[in-house]
Enzyme design. Structure first.
Site, mmCIF file in Angstrom:
data_model
loop_
_atom_site.group_PDB
_atom_site.id
_atom_site.type_symbol
_atom_site.label_atom_id
_atom_site.label_comp_id
_atom_site.label_asym_id
_atom_site.label_seq_id
_atom_site.Cartn_x
_atom_site.Cartn_y
_atom_site.Cartn_z
ATOM 1 N N LYS A 132 4.036 8.294 9.388
ATOM 2 C CA LYS A 132 3.820 7.765 10.550
ATOM 3 C C LYS A 132 4.692 8.083 11.846
ATOM 4 O O LYS A 132 4.770 9.291 12.277
ATOM 5 C CB LYS A 132 3.603 6.195 10.579
ATOM 6 C CG LYS A 132 2.319 5.949 9.683
ATOM 7 C CD LYS A 132 1.883 4.486 9.408
ATOM 8 C CE LYS A 132 0.631 4.300 8.774
ATOM 9 N NZ LYS A 132 0.528 3.717 7.606
ATOM 10 N N ASP A 156 9.111 2.710 0.191
ATOM 11 C CA ASP A 156 7.791 3.167 0.801
ATOM 12 C C ASP A 156 8.051 2.796 2.485
ATOM 13 O O ASP A 156 7.908 1.677 2.946
ATOM 14 C CB ASP A 156 6.611 2.779 0.444
ATOM 15 C CG ASP A 156 5.569 3.303 1.302
ATOM 16 O OD1 ASP A 156 5.748 3.890 2.433
ATOM 17 O OD2 ASP A 156 4.380 3.514 0.612
ATOM 18 N N TYR A 208 0.825 -1.214 0.016
ATOM 19 C CA TYR A 208 -0.036 -0.018 0.196
ATOM 20 C C TYR A 208 0.719 1.073 -0.042
ATOM 21 O O TYR A 208 1.862 1.435 0.733
ATOM 22 C CB TYR A 208 -0.803 0.121 1.371
ATOM 23 C CG TYR A 208 -1.950 1.249 1.139
ATOM 24 C CD1 TYR A 208 -2.850 1.301 0.355
ATOM 25 C CD2 TYR A 208 -1.875 2.020 2.413
ATOM 26 C CE1 TYR A 208 -3.716 2.595 0.627
ATOM 27 C CE2 TYR A 208 -2.539 3.112 2.362
ATOM 28 C CZ TYR A 208 -3.505 3.393 1.643
ATOM 29 O OH TYR A 208 -4.416 4.413 1.822
#
Ligand SMILES: *Cc1c(COP(=O)(O)O)cnc(C)c1O
Length: 419
Positions: free
Chosen positions: A271, A243, A148
């Site tokens: 995050k 990522d 994702y």
């Protein structure tokens, strides 16, 4: 009507469904897939625990999906954010802390010389992709099924039929012209990736990958996989994009790139870098990053980018992550949890990210998992006050707020449900 303290969960849920599509502001918060019609509403949180509006205290392994290595309401983070707010919440002009945070990121990540701050992982991934395309003057990308990278159009692609075909839209509203440049390959499949590069290499701008997958459950890279991606990029002139929105500052201070010793050309962060506030980033060598406006010609911008509250929180967290003892302790606790859960299913872990799979088979790439069994386990644990992600395709995120008591209580709860 004000949202009062005593508002019943059902009444709140009723209003939420009326006012917000599906009642939630991000689909993964809905709990229907685990058989719970009304999702929980959080009133407050502290350390390893959430308190819900209906007065339940839950041991929380979701931890906002990963940004909180020191747990909820970490006192030092709260203090710096409070102090920052007193000086104004946003200026739309540069601040010292943005430079400090960029320095902290560049110091930690071996492949990063320059950093651009943004507000979400989606924005970082979308911008890094534009930069890769602008830098290489190519359009095609390879992404892996189950990884994702936020919800920008080019990443919402699904594999067409057959091997290494052009992607098809994974959501209405995504133009097929956009996903036609996205080639989907199975994670950890070196041969299929090599075949896709062979076929599309000339027009290939980038290979983008979660160096440890965290969005199909925790799936580590197979030995040689990341090295193979590096070699395929070098041979074809495509950029390698890691990522590291989850893995950055979680699997080690130098991220997955440091842990596995493979250097990407561009890195996406989110995050943890925002310390629990809305902040994300992307970075890489100056040669590439220097192509971004206003230094270069690839456009990218943001009103709230490098927000002063978010940079204060991020800096507070990243500076404390300079201490190697933090990672030793996260590793020890995560290993204790892994060992305790292993008899009741299959656990996959890298550093402080792990998934308890209710099935017994190793997961090496995106596959359909037994979500019915997971839903039963989820509800059984929730009944005992232990809150896992409401999906088998997610990770548990141990923090320094999860002590041995919390770990052992979780193992006991899983034993009671699965034993
Ligand atoms: C969470 C996540 C994103 C998206 O970040 P948002 O801040 O939710 O937009 C991107 N990539 C990975 C690997 C993620 O886990």
């Amino acid at each position: 009507m004000a949202v009062g303290e005593g508002l019943e969960r059902s009444e709140l849920w009723h209003r939420a469904q009326k006012l917000i599509p599906g009642g939630v502001n991000s689909p993964v918060r809905a709990m229907r897939s685990v058989g719970i019609p009304e999702p929980l509403f959080v009133k407050r949180a502290s350390g390893a625990y959430l308190e819900t509006t209906d007065g339940r205290r839950l041991l929380d392994w979701v931890q906002s999906w990963g940004p909180l290595p020191f747990g909820h309401a970490d006192p030092e983070t709260i203090e710096v954010v409070r102090a920052a707010a007193l000086d104004g919440t946003t200026y739309g002009a540069s601040t010292e802390r943005e430079v400090d945070l960029a320095g902290e990121i560049a110091d930690a990540l071996p492949s990063v010389e320059q950093v651009r701050l943004v507000s979400s992982g989606t924005e970082a991934a979308m911008s890094a992709l534009r930069l890769a395309r602008g830098f290489t003057h190519r359009d095609r990308i390879i992404k892996f099924a189950g990884c994702y990278h936020g919800h920008a159009d080019p990443f919402l692609a699904a594999a067409g039929s057959g091997l290494a075909t052009l992607g098809i839209p994974a959501s209405p509203g995504v133009p097929s012209a956009v996903t036609a440049d996205t080639i989907i390959v199975d994670y950890n499949d070196i041969d299929a990736t090599a075949a896709a590069v062979e076929r599309y290499g000339e027009g290939l701008a980038a290979i983008i990958v979660e160096p440890v997958a965290g969005n199909m459950g925790c799936v580590p890279p197979a030995p040689g996989f990341l090295e193979a991606l590096r070699a395929l990029c070098d041979a074809s002139g495509a950029l390698l994009i890691f990522d590291e929105v989850i893995t950055g500052f979680r699997v080690g201070r130098s991220g997955a790139q440091g842990r596995f010793g493979v250097m990407p050309d561009l890195t996406i962060l989110g995050k943890i870098v925002g310390g629990g506030l809305p902040l994300a980033a992307f970075g890489g060598r100056t040669e590439i990053m220097g192509r971004l406006a206003p230094a270069g010609d690839v456009y990218q911008a943001g009103t709230l980018s490098g927000n002063p509250l978010a940079t204060a929180a991020g800096l507070s967290v990243l500076r404390r992550l300079r201490d190697p003892k933090v990672y030793e302790e996260l590793e020890r606790r995560s290993a204790r949890l892994e060992a305790g859960l292993a008899p009741y299913g299959h656990v996959q872990r890298v550093g402080a990210m792990l998934t308890f799979f209710t099935g017994s088979d190793p997961v090496t790439h995106f596959v359909d998992l037994d979500t019915d069994r997971y839903a039963e386990v989820f509800r059984g644990l929730l009944d005992q006050g232990v809150y896992l992600a409401p999906s088998q395709y997610e990770c548990m995120f141990p923090s320094l707020a999860h002590g041995d008591d919390e770990i052992d209580r979780t193992i006991a709860a899983v034993a009671a449900v699965c034993g």
